[in-house]
Design a protein around this motif. Structure first.
Motif, PDB file in Angstrom:
ATOM      1  N   ARG A 259       0.836  -1.206   0.000  1.00 28.66           N
ATOM      2  CA  ARG A 259       0.000   0.000   0.000  1.00 28.66           C
ATOM      3  C   ARG A 259       0.873   1.260   0.000  1.00 28.66           C
ATOM      4  O   ARG A 259       0.546   2.247  -0.657  1.00 28.66           O
ATOM      5  CB  ARG A 259      -0.926  -0.009   1.207  1.00 28.66           C
ATOM      6  N   LEU A 260       1.966   1.234   0.752  1.00 22.08           N
ATOM      7  CA  LEU A 260       2.836   2.404   0.816  1.00 22.08           C
ATOM      8  C   LEU A 260       3.596   2.621  -0.492  1.00 22.08           C
ATOM      9  O   LEU A 260       3.775   3.756  -0.937  1.00 22.08           O
ATOM     10  CB  LEU A 260       3.841   2.239   1.961  1.00 22.08           C
ATOM     11  N   LEU A 261       4.024   1.517  -1.108  1.00 17.01           N
ATOM     12  CA  LEU A 261       4.908   1.617  -2.269  1.00 17.01           C
ATOM     13  C   LEU A 261       4.164   1.614  -3.586  1.00 17.01           C
ATOM     14  O   LEU A 261       4.645   2.163  -4.577  1.00 17.01           O
ATOM     15  CB  LEU A 261       5.909   0.458  -2.233  1.00 17.01           C
ATOM     16  N   GLY A 262       2.997   0.973  -3.620  1.00 17.35           N
ATOM     17  CA  GLY A 262       2.206   0.889  -4.837  1.00 17.35           C
ATOM     18  C   GLY A 262       2.437  -0.410  -5.579  1.00 17.35           C
ATOM     19  O   GLY A 262       3.591  -0.827  -5.757  1.00 17.35           O
ATOM     20  N   PRO A 263       1.365  -1.085  -6.020  1.00 17.98           N
ATOM     21  CA  PRO A 263       1.503  -2.349  -6.757  1.00 17.98           C
ATOM     22  C   PRO A 263       2.354  -2.226  -8.015  1.00 17.98           C
ATOM     23  O   PRO A 263       2.937  -3.227  -8.458  1.00 17.98           O
ATOM     24  CB  PRO A 263       0.047  -2.699  -7.106  1.00 17.98           C
ATOM     25  N   GLU A 264       2.434  -1.035  -8.590  1.00 20.79           N
ATOM     26  CA  GLU A 264       3.230  -0.857  -9.808  1.00 20.79           C
ATOM     27  C   GLU A 264       4.721  -1.082  -9.555  1.00 20.79           C
ATOM     28  O   GLU A 264       5.502  -1.253 -10.504  1.00 20.79           O
ATOM     29  CB  GLU A 264       3.010   0.534 -10.397  1.00 20.79           C
ATOM     30  N   MET A 304       0.859  -7.106 -10.196  1.00 19.35           N
ATOM     31  CA  MET A 304       1.978  -7.701  -9.471  1.00 19.35           C
ATOM     32  C   MET A 304       2.288  -9.125  -9.918  1.00 19.35           C
ATOM     33  O   MET A 304       3.433  -9.589  -9.757  1.00 19.35           O
ATOM     34  CB  MET A 304       1.680  -7.681  -7.966  1.00 19.35           C
ATOM     35  N   LEU A 305       1.318  -9.832 -10.474  1.00 20.95           N
ATOM     36  CA  LEU A 305       1.494 -11.239 -10.850  1.00 20.95           C
ATOM     37  C   LEU A 305       1.752 -11.442 -12.339  1.00 20.95           C
ATOM     38  O   LEU A 305       2.418 -12.410 -12.733  1.00 20.95           O
ATOM     39  CB  LEU A 305       0.247 -12.036 -10.466  1.00 20.95           C
ATOM     40  N   VAL A 306       1.221 -10.550 -13.160  1.00 20.70           N
ATOM     41  CA  VAL A 306       1.275 -10.731 -14.613  1.00 20.70           C
ATOM     42  C   VAL A 306       2.094  -9.617 -15.272  1.00 20.70           C
ATOM     43  O   VAL A 306       3.103  -9.869 -15.932  1.00 20.70           O
ATOM     44  CB  VAL A 306      -0.141 -10.788 -15.224  1.00 20.70           C
ATOM     45  N   VAL A 307       1.645  -8.385 -15.085  1.00 23.43           N
ATOM     46  CA  VAL A 307       2.237  -7.267 -15.824  1.00 23.43           C
ATOM     47  C   VAL A 307       3.702  -7.066 -15.466  1.00 23.43           C
ATOM     48  O   VAL A 307       4.584  -7.074 -16.338  1.00 23.43           O
ATOM     49  CB  VAL A 307       1.429  -5.975 -15.574  1.00 23.43           C
ATOM     50  N   ASN A 308       4.003  -6.881 -14.189  1.00 19.71           N
ATOM     51  CA  ASN A 308       5.380  -6.575 -13.796  1.00 19.71           C
ATOM     52  C   ASN A 308       6.355  -7.726 -14.058  1.00 19.71           C
ATOM     53  O   ASN A 308       7.477  -7.476 -14.522  1.00 19.71           O
ATOM     54  CB  ASN A 308       5.423  -6.135 -12.329  1.00 19.71           C
ATOM     55  N   PRO A 309       5.992  -8.982 -13.777  1.00 16.45           N
ATOM     56  CA  PRO A 309       6.931 -10.059 -14.119  1.00 16.45           C
ATOM     57  C   PRO A 309       7.246 -10.138 -15.604  1.00 16.45           C
ATOM     58  O   PRO A 309       8.413 -10.356 -15.994  1.00 16.45           O
ATOM     59  CB  PRO A 309       6.208 -11.326 -13.631  1.00 16.45           C
ATOM     60  N   HIS A 310       6.252  -9.960 -16.467  1.00 16.44           N
ATOM     61  CA  HIS A 310       6.519  -9.971 -17.903  1.00 16.44           C
ATOM     62  C   HIS A 310       7.454  -8.835 -18.288  1.00 16.44           C
ATOM     63  O   HIS A 310       8.395  -9.027 -19.076  1.00 16.44           O
ATOM     64  CB  HIS A 310       5.207  -9.867 -18.689  1.00 16.44           C
ATOM     65  N   ARG A 311       7.222  -7.669 -17.742  1.00 19.16           N
ATOM     66  CA  ARG A 311       8.067  -6.528 -18.089  1.00 19.16           C
ATOM     67  C   ARG A 311       9.493  -6.714 -17.578  1.00 19.16           C
ATOM     68  O   ARG A 311      10.450  -6.348 -18.269  1.00 19.16           O
ATOM     69  CB  ARG A 311       7.442  -5.247 -17.542  1.00 19.16           C
ATOM     70  N   LEU A 312       9.647  -7.287 -16.402  1.00 17.45           N
ATOM     71  CA  LEU A 312      10.988  -7.533 -15.885  1.00 17.45           C
ATOM     72  C   LEU A 312      11.762  -8.492 -16.781  1.00 17.45           C
ATOM     73  O   LEU A 312      12.981  -8.377 -16.933  1.00 17.45           O
ATOM     74  CB  LEU A 312      10.912  -8.098 -14.465  1.00 17.45           C
ATOM     75  N   LEU A 313      11.067  -9.457 -17.351  1.00 17.92           N
ATOM     76  CA  LEU A 313      11.708 -10.441 -18.216  1.00 17.92           C
ATOM     77  C   LEU A 313      11.802  -9.977 -19.666  1.00 17.92           C
ATOM     78  O   LEU A 313      12.336 -10.701 -20.521  1.00 17.92           O
ATOM     79  CB  LEU A 313      10.949 -11.765 -18.160  1.00 17.92           C
ATOM     80  N   GLY A 314      11.256  -8.795 -19.958  1.00 18.49           N
ATOM     81  CA  GLY A 314      11.282  -8.293 -21.325  1.00 18.49           C
ATOM     82  C   GLY A 314      10.334  -9.018 -22.241  1.00 18.49           C
ATOM     83  O   GLY A 314      10.556  -9.080 -23.460  1.00 18.49           O
ATOM     84  N   LEU A 315       9.237  -9.542 -21.690  1.00 18.64           N
ATOM     85  CA  LEU A 315       8.249 -10.292 -22.479  1.00 18.64           C
ATOM     86  C   LEU A 315       7.007  -9.444 -22.704  1.00 18.64           C
ATOM     87  O   LEU A 315       6.658  -8.611 -21.848  1.00 18.64           O
ATOM     88  CB  LEU A 315       7.856 -11.574 -21.740  1.00 18.64           C
ATOM     89  N   PRO A 316       6.303  -9.643 -23.813  1.00 21.44           N
ATOM     90  CA  PRO A 316       5.048  -8.923 -24.020  1.00 21.44           C
ATOM     91  C   PRO A 316       4.016  -9.321 -22.978  1.00 21.44           C
ATOM     92  O   PRO A 316       3.898 -10.503 -22.637  1.00 21.44           O
ATOM     93  CB  PRO A 316       4.624  -9.341 -25.435  1.00 21.44           C
ATOM     94  N   VAL A 317       3.296  -8.350 -22.472  1.00 23.55           N
ATOM     95  CA  VAL A 317       2.281  -8.602 -21.449  1.00 23.55           C
ATOM     96  C   VAL A 317       1.034  -9.148 -22.121  1.00 23.55           C
ATOM     97  O   VAL A 317       0.502  -8.524 -23.044  1.00 23.55           O
ATOM     98  CB  VAL A 317       1.956  -7.311 -20.665  1.00 23.55           C
TER      99      VAL A 317
END
Length: 321
Positions: A259-264, A304-317
């Motif tokens: 909550r403090l940091l944001g799900p993004e 947190m489960l789909v969007v950010n992990p794909h972006r970290l791995l350089g994969l299309p969301v």
């Protein structure tokens, strides 16, 4: 004369999914778990769960789209390839990784490049091999000492420091640069606070976010973790410390931090490999359901489960415009 049905009749043998709610995968569709320990991990005799391929098939039934296989001891690229092949024609993706602990050569750019050449998608900085972890004698070190009588002396003499006075050592800087140049995700492992900040700072300069592992180990005040998000870092919160009887953290601590940091700025993972936990997909499901109970929306969980992990791995969301 009436005959008894054999007790091993497949029709009467329930699957794990049979015991779950009908929409058990509602938050996990398309997820990538960035922190999955295979079987075995620390030792073959430590049978913590079932076969990698069997658990991967279970994960697919939950809607999970992929895994990063991690080991504290050995590179997982060959294991990832074997599991991937065993799954046949499926969209489930198994990604290998390397953890730069002393027994694989430590923090070295050539080792990173070799790992990339063999298909590694993630580089974890030292875990039990980090000087910071040796000094606090973390949970993994405790387990390794139980099974390996010479481990404590060896770990003390081989512990790795990757930064001094806030600056990465030349070898560590070169290793991070090598990883980023090969489009690999860099995770901070069990480094200390200043070391992790130095890694995150260089990753930001190179245009890729670092994944900050176990961030609640650094502070009891989650607001202080903004130093990482200011550097573009993505904080990884996993279910393992919330289940481990050695831990003092609760899911409400994680919820407060998010909550403090944001799900993004957050990814959720499993990171479990002990006998007292359910299989990885169920551990992740339970974790996310608890966060939903505490007020996080389906969209926030998907971030947190789909969007950010794909972006970290350089994969299309999946599903992104």
């Amino acid at each position: 004369m009436e005959t008894e049905t054999p007790v091993d009749d497949p029709a009467l043998t329930p699957s794990f999914e049979d015991a779950l709610p009908p929409d058990f995968g509602r938050f996990l569709e398309g997820a990538i778990d960035l922190h999955v320990h295979g079987q075995p991990d620390l030792a073959e005799r430590a049978q913590n769960r079932g076969d990698d391929a069997a658990v991967a098939r279970l994960a697919r039934a939950y809607g999970i789209r992929g895994w990063v296989l991690k080991s504290h001891l050995w590179p997982t690229m060959d294991r990832a390839r074997s599991v991937q092949q065993s799954l046949g024609d499926t969209d489930f993706r198994v990604i290998g990784s390397i953890t730069l602990n002393p027994q694989v050569g430590g923090v070295d750019p050539t080792i990173v490049e070799w790992a990339a050449d063999h298909g590694a998608g993630v580089v974890f900085m030292p875990t039990w091999g980090a000087r910071a972890d040796v000094d606090r004698w973390g949970y993994i070190s405790m387990l390794l000492e139980r099974q390996t009588p010479n481990f404590r002396d060896w770990a003390e003499s081989h512990a790795i420091t990757v930064a001094r006075d806030g600056e990465l050592t030349p070898a560590a800087e070169d290793a991070v640069r090598a990883a980023i140049s090969r489009d690999m995700l860099v995770a901070t492992g069990h480094l200390g606070l200043e070391e992790s900040l130095a890694v995150a700072r260089l990753c930001q300069q190179l245009g890729r976010p670092a994944m900050i592992t176990h961030p609640l180990h650094f502070t009891d005040d989650p607001g202080e973790l903004r130093v990482f998000t200011d550097l573009g870092g993505i904080l990884e919160f996993s279910s393992a410390p919330l289940i481990n009887p050695e831990s003092h953290h609760r899911v409400r601590d994680v919820a407060e931090a998010i909550r403090l940091l944001g799900p993004e700025h957050v990814v959720l993972s499993s990171d479990v490999f002990s006998r007292w936990v359910p299989p990885e997909p169920e551990s992740l499901r339970s974790f996310t359901e608890q966060l939903h109970y505490l007020g996080f929306t389906a969209d926030e969980l998907r971030t947190m489960l789909v969007v950010n992990p794909h972006r970290l791995l350089g994969l299309p969301v999946p599903g992104a415009a």
